[in-house]
Design an enzyme around this catalytic site. Structure first.
Site, PDB file in Angstrom:
ATOM      1  N   ASP A 225       0.814  -1.214   0.000  1.00 58.15           N
ATOM      2  CA  ASP A 225       0.000   0.000   0.000  1.00 58.15           C
ATOM      3  C   ASP A 225       0.849   1.266   0.000  1.00 58.15           C
ATOM      4  O   ASP A 225       0.365   2.337   0.311  1.00 58.15           O
ATOM      5  CB  ASP A 225      -0.943   0.000   1.209  1.00 58.15           C
ATOM      6  N   SER A 249      -7.880   5.271  -0.354  1.00 58.51           N
ATOM      7  CA  SER A 249      -8.161   3.879  -0.682  1.00 58.51           C
ATOM      8  C   SER A 249      -9.626   3.549  -0.420  1.00 58.51           C
ATOM      9  O   SER A 249     -10.184   3.914   0.619  1.00 58.51           O
ATOM     10  CB  SER A 249      -7.281   2.942   0.153  1.00 58.51           C
ATOM     11  N   GLN A 299      -5.849  -2.311  -6.256  1.00 56.49           N
ATOM     12  CA  GLN A 299      -6.416  -1.305  -5.357  1.00 56.49           C
ATOM     13  C   GLN A 299      -7.211  -0.293  -6.163  1.00 56.49           C
ATOM     14  O   GLN A 299      -6.778   0.136  -7.237  1.00 56.49           O
ATOM     15  CB  GLN A 299      -5.320  -0.589  -4.574  1.00 56.49           C
TER      16      GLN A 299
END
Length: 309
Positions: A225, A249, A299
């Protein structure tokens, strides 16, 4: 983020911080109000961090949630995938309670659902699946040909002429040695076509972690991430990703293909197949030094950019 190997004192501090962030405290389930249709396998608490803004770093909450799930699965059954949704912003200064539900324990697979609570409000949901390794057909997308990490500039060197941008990413990359191949985080290259550009970097935890499989899996989620994905979301567009822009996110998925050490160099190869309507999708592949594909990441995030001036 200095050149070469991390100094011993910094390496020790990095390891202590990463291990500490993933060292969860067991909570008595009786202290948590819950009404669940499936058994509660465990309740855990993860500490916050004073680094960066008060908005909780998504990779940290996902890593802690996965660690909580792993604590309830028998030893030797590694994670093979996680799927997560960020439903509310969390406060990075406050601890988070992770309630783990046992969805299934089968002969070769286990499934867990984790609800992350802050002030008794759900802020994050994760499902994780664990699988005993077996045998079967084998193939993997080969790693791109890139220079080795010792031939790639450190982040501090790459951003030496942009101290503001370097300061903006230091807290996010506190525990990692990151070597970008090409433009720095948020930067672009002239002539790039939107949606066709890749962002690649060598990355590792900047210190030697203990030999613990779940710990390395959690650290890999932290790596997954990093701002590499946000850089990929805007790759090829006319404007650079600046300090005033924000990527939030929405969801995050990791498929773990084989165990790896998060403290050894991994090549992160990211691109963005789509962006529109204020959202962007990014995908990434993590390769070990030997070229094996060890994880695939996807993502989606909200892309909140500054108005043009």
């Amino acid at each position: 983020m200095s050149g070469g190997a991390a100094a011993p004192d910094r390496a020790r501090a990095v390891v202590e911080e990463v291990v500490g962030l993933l060292d969860l405290v067991t909570v008595d389930p009786a202290t948590v109000t819950t009404d669940r249709l499936v058994p509660v396998a465990g309740v855990f608490s993860g500490r916050g961090t004073t680094r960066g803004t008060t908005r909780r770093y998504g990779g940290l909450i996902a890593a802690q949630a996965l660690t909580a799930a792993a604590h309830t699965v028998r030893s030797g059954r590694p994670v093979h995938s996680l799927h997560a949704y960020f439903t509310r912003p969390g406060d990075s200064r406050r601890p988070v309670t992770y309630l783990v539900e046992a969805l299934r324990d089968g002969p070769s697979m286990s499934a867990r659902r984790v609800v992350a609570l802050q002030r008794d409000i759900p802020i994050f949901f994760l499902t994780a699946s664990f699988h005993d390794p077996g045998t079967g057909p084998t193939h993997g997308r080969p790693a791109p040909e890139v220079p080795p990490p010792d031939e790639v500039p450190t982040l501090a060197r790459l951003l030496a002429d942009a101290p503001g941008r370097l300061a903006a990413v230091r807290d996010m990359l506190f525990a990692f040695d990151v070597r970008y191949l090409g433009p720095p985080p948020g930067g672009r290259t002239d002539g790039e076509q939107a949606g066709e550009a890749h962002r690649r970097a060598w990355v590792r935890v900047a210190g030697r972690l203990p030999d613990d499989g779940p710990l390395h899996a959690g650290a890999l989620v932290l790596i997954s991430d990093l701002p590499l994905l946000l850089s990929a979301m805007v790759a090829g567009h006319a404007t650079e990703w600046g300090p005033g822009d924000l990527g939030v996110s929405i969801d995050h998925t990791v498929w773990f293909h084989r165990p790896c050490r998060a403290d050894e160099w991994l090549l992160y190869d990211c691109d963005s197949p789509w962006a529109a309507t204020g959202r962007g999708l990014a995908t990434g592949r993590l390769y070990a030094r030997d070229g094996d594909l060890v994880a695939t990441v996807a993502q989606e995030g909200l892309l909140l950019t500054r108005p043009a001036r």
